[in-house]
Design an enzyme around this catalytic site. Sequence first.
Site, PDB file in Angstrom:
ATOM      1  N   ASN A 192      -7.769 -53.249  31.471  1.00  0.00           N
ATOM      2  CA  ASN A 192      -8.266 -52.501  32.628  1.00  0.00           C
ATOM      3  C   ASN A 192      -7.056 -51.958  33.367  1.00  0.00           C
ATOM      4  O   ASN A 192      -6.185 -52.725  33.801  1.00  0.00           O
ATOM      5  CB  ASN A 192      -9.040 -53.427  33.572  1.00  0.00           C
ATOM      6  CG  ASN A 192     -10.329 -53.948  32.960  1.00  0.00           C
ATOM      7  OD1 ASN A 192     -10.683 -53.606  31.828  1.00  0.00           O
ATOM      8  ND2 ASN A 192     -11.044 -54.771  33.703  1.00  0.00           N
ATOM      9  N   TYR A 236      -5.866 -49.023  36.358  1.00  0.00           N
ATOM     10  CA  TYR A 236      -6.259 -48.013  37.340  1.00  0.00           C
ATOM     11  C   TYR A 236      -5.084 -47.349  38.034  1.00  0.00           C
ATOM     12  O   TYR A 236      -5.150 -46.189  38.398  1.00  0.00           O
ATOM     13  CB  TYR A 236      -7.123 -48.654  38.437  1.00  0.00           C
ATOM     14  CG  TYR A 236      -8.502 -49.078  38.001  1.00  0.00           C
ATOM     15  CD1 TYR A 236      -8.716 -50.318  37.398  1.00  0.00           C
ATOM     16  CD2 TYR A 236      -9.593 -48.241  38.196  1.00  0.00           C
ATOM     17  CE1 TYR A 236      -9.992 -50.715  37.010  1.00  0.00           C
ATOM     18  CE2 TYR A 236     -10.875 -48.628  37.815  1.00  0.00           C
ATOM     19  CZ  TYR A 236     -11.065 -49.858  37.221  1.00  0.00           C
ATOM     20  OH  TYR A 236     -12.318 -50.242  36.843  1.00  0.00           O
ATOM     21  N   GLU A 246     -11.370 -50.485  31.050  1.00  0.00           N
ATOM     22  CA  GLU A 246     -11.695 -49.832  32.321  1.00  0.00           C
ATOM     23  C   GLU A 246     -10.565 -48.906  32.734  1.00  0.00           C
ATOM     24  O   GLU A 246      -9.383 -49.249  32.568  1.00  0.00           O
ATOM     25  CB  GLU A 246     -11.894 -50.846  33.470  1.00  0.00           C
ATOM     26  CG  GLU A 246     -13.155 -51.663  33.381  1.00  0.00           C
ATOM     27  CD  GLU A 246     -13.309 -52.647  34.539  1.00  0.00           C
ATOM     28  OE1 GLU A 246     -12.740 -52.412  35.625  1.00  0.00           O
ATOM     29  OE2 GLU A 246     -14.000 -53.651  34.332  1.00  0.00           O
ATOM     30  N   HIS A 274     -18.384 -61.461  33.983  1.00  0.00           N
ATOM     31  CA  HIS A 274     -17.802 -60.497  34.920  1.00  0.00           C
ATOM     32  C   HIS A 274     -18.131 -60.994  36.338  1.00  0.00           C
ATOM     33  O   HIS A 274     -18.830 -60.338  37.096  1.00  0.00           O
ATOM     34  CB  HIS A 274     -18.341 -59.094  34.643  1.00  0.00           C
ATOM     35  CG  HIS A 274     -17.492 -57.971  35.192  1.00  0.00           C
ATOM     36  ND1 HIS A 274     -17.021 -56.928  34.420  1.00  0.00           N
ATOM     37  CD2 HIS A 274     -17.043 -57.730  36.447  1.00  0.00           C
ATOM     38  CE1 HIS A 274     -16.312 -56.090  35.168  1.00  0.00           C
ATOM     39  NE2 HIS A 274     -16.317 -56.544  36.413  1.00  0.00           N
ATOM     40  N   GLU A 288     -10.960 -59.706  33.683  1.00  0.00           N
ATOM     41  CA  GLU A 288      -9.939 -59.845  34.731  1.00  0.00           C
ATOM     42  C   GLU A 288      -9.852 -61.219  35.382  1.00  0.00           C
ATOM     43  O   GLU A 288     -10.137 -61.363  36.575  1.00  0.00           O
ATOM     44  CB  GLU A 288     -10.174 -58.809  35.836  1.00  0.00           C
ATOM     45  CG  GLU A 288     -10.053 -57.395  35.377  1.00  0.00           C
ATOM     46  CD  GLU A 288     -10.142 -56.398  36.535  1.00  0.00           C
ATOM     47  OE1 GLU A 288     -10.347 -56.799  37.687  1.00  0.00           O
ATOM     48  OE2 GLU A 288      -9.997 -55.199  36.268  1.00  0.00           O
TER      49      GLU A 288
HETATM   50  C1  GBH Z   1     -12.094 -53.545  38.499  1.00  0.00           C
HETATM   51  O1  GBH Z   1     -10.974 -54.289  38.882  1.00  0.00           O
HETATM   52  C2  GBH Z   1     -13.278 -54.482  38.288  1.00  0.00           C
HETATM   53  O2  GBH Z   1     -13.240 -55.044  36.982  1.00  0.00           O
HETATM   54  C3  GBH Z   1     -14.610 -53.793  38.479  1.00  0.00           C
HETATM   55  O3  GBH Z   1     -15.653 -54.724  38.536  1.00  0.00           O
HETATM   56  C4  GBH Z   1     -14.568 -52.916  39.715  1.00  0.00           C
HETATM   57  O4  GBH Z   1     -15.787 -52.281  39.940  1.00  0.00           O
HETATM   58  C5  GBH Z   1     -13.461 -51.897  39.539  1.00  0.00           C
HETATM   59  O5  GBH Z   1     -12.263 -52.588  39.486  1.00  0.00           O
HETATM   60  C6  GBH Z   1     -13.339 -50.897  40.671  1.00  0.00           C
HETATM   61  O6  GBH Z   1     -13.053 -51.512  41.879  1.00  0.00           O
HETATM   62  O7  GBH Z   1      -8.356 -55.066  48.015  1.00  0.00           O
HETATM   63  O8  GBH Z   1      -5.989 -54.687  48.010  1.00  0.00           O
HETATM   64  O9  GBH Z   1      -6.839 -56.911  47.655  1.00  0.00           O
HETATM   65  C7  GBH Z   1      -9.792 -53.534  39.113  1.00  0.00           C
HETATM   66  C8  GBH Z   1      -8.701 -54.435  39.646  1.00  0.00           C
HETATM   67  C9  GBH Z   1      -8.356 -56.100  41.300  1.00  0.00           C
HETATM   68  C10 GBH Z   1      -8.515 -53.808  41.928  1.00  0.00           C
HETATM   69  C11 GBH Z   1      -8.574 -56.510  42.755  1.00  0.00           C
HETATM   70  C12 GBH Z   1      -8.720 -54.216  43.361  1.00  0.00           C
HETATM   71  C13 GBH Z   1      -8.157 -55.861  45.023  1.00  0.00           C
HETATM   72  C14 GBH Z   1      -7.058 -55.154  45.768  1.00  0.00           C
HETATM   73  N1  GBH Z   1      -8.981 -54.825  41.018  1.00  0.00           N
HETATM   74  N2  GBH Z   1      -8.037 -55.468  43.612  1.00  0.00           N
HETATM   75  S1  GBH Z   1      -7.082 -55.496  47.480  1.00  0.00           S
END
Ligand code: GBH
Length: 478
Positions: free
Chosen positions: A315, A317, A384, A129, A174
């Site tokens: 994962n 969100y 996630e 990770h 990821e």
């Molecule tokens: C997860 O990724 C991670 O696996 C985890 O470690 C983390 O704590 C969790 O998210 C919560 O943040 O800033 O606009 O460039 C989720 C996918 C990919 C979401 C990278 C944020 C960056 C967007 N992430 N992305 S930006």
Amino acid sequence: LEVEGAPPKVCFPQHFMFGVATAAYQIEGAWNVSGKGESIWDRYTHRHPERIFDHSSGDVAADSYHQLREDVRLLVELGVQHYRFSISWPRILPMGLSNDINEDGIRYYSELIDELRAHRIEPTVTMYHWDLPQSLQDLGGWTNPIIADYFLDYARVLFDHFGDRVKVWFTFNEPLSFCHDGYGGLDAPGANSSGFEAYLCGHNVLRAHGYTYRLYQQSYRHHQQGVVGIALDFAWLEPATTSEGDQRAAETARQFRFGWFAHPIFSSEGDYPPIMRVRIDEISKRQHFPRSRLPTFTPEEVALIRGSSDFMGLNHYTTYLIAQGDGKIYPQPSFNTDMGVVTTQKQEWPKSNSTWLRVVPWGFRRALNYIKQKYNNPPVFVTENGISLERSNRDVRRVGYMASYLSAMYAAMSDGCDVRGYTYWSLIDNFEWRRGFSERFGLYDVDYSSASRKRTPRMSANYFSKLARTRCLPDSWN
Ligand code: GBH
């Protein structure tokens, strides 16, 4: 008892698994304790505090290295079926290589695994990770093909030491995030060549994953009887309008952001998604490169990687809207211009405390159905799902987020999607990478001003414990 007029109870299958997730660098702290080696995140936060929103680091984080029993106590309080945590590669192999094994690292994870099992909580373990040993970064990290061999050596150490007790493995968390953001200028190691190094990274991650899966099949599965998968990040990507151009753009984006890793592993054909191959080959040519910036697998590698997962870790969100790009060829290579789309979110979608995360539960149902349709309905383990909010223990909106996303997941299961488990991110507040401690996703609040990083349950912890214990959506929130 069915009360007339009451909505039917939403209940998940009997063996459905509810759990919570964390990752080593985000919670452990103890960055230089008991023989641990330096990771790329140690190096990045120490040398570039200005790149972290609050100039913080994971040096102490939630102190989980010293709070192992307290963390397990919370998990017991929640009544979860599993706990997804990650192992820090440099805590096990300080220099990244398997000639020097750090016994204290083995002891720490061994104790954690034993504690979990003593409470009948299934350990589900992520091998990587994002915290690469710095010594391997010095060799080029994920861009150097030799890393696939070194990862395999590391995986062997994990199977040898923990495989008797760990039955669910995720090789990577990821790859899209750590290859794209890590080599695209946002995250450690801080490289800035997303149209180039990011593809090399993805290529070697896929090779490493394939080797590891085959190693387990050949040498461990028979006696250890576990499963090996990978956790992929898939935000739903919805066409911005019904125009044909936007629909095509949305599918291109899905193939770039998800198919990049899902297609080689989960499709029946294997290899990179054809649209990625075509676009990057063509754009590279027009940029006068003698060869494509997207590397090519040998036929043996395609076969190695195809089918190399017992299930899909997902994962999820949020959701984005995708519109057609301007179709121009830019001189500077980048993943985003290769993909060539415009990504937005709707202003009316409810916000979180993270700029990238808005609440769009229906996107979850669509993402799950897309996986079912594209990849022949693989078993999916949601690894996630979660939301960041302003610090408060009356986190009504977190409960609302979970309730709506779980309902969408339930609807997807009614559509026939083969979902086996759900994992909330995260058990506790933690170090949110370049956002530092400014974003809180935890079911438990962490007080960073107390020496022991005191944990306090939020309203959502109570909700989640009802869910995990009954496997039904609770109808009251506290
Ligand atoms: C997860 O990724 C991670 O696996 C985890 O470690 C983390 O704590 C969790 O998210 C919560 O943040 O800033 O606009 O460039 C989720 C996918 C990919 C979401 C990278 C944020 C960056 C967007 N992430 N992305 S930006």
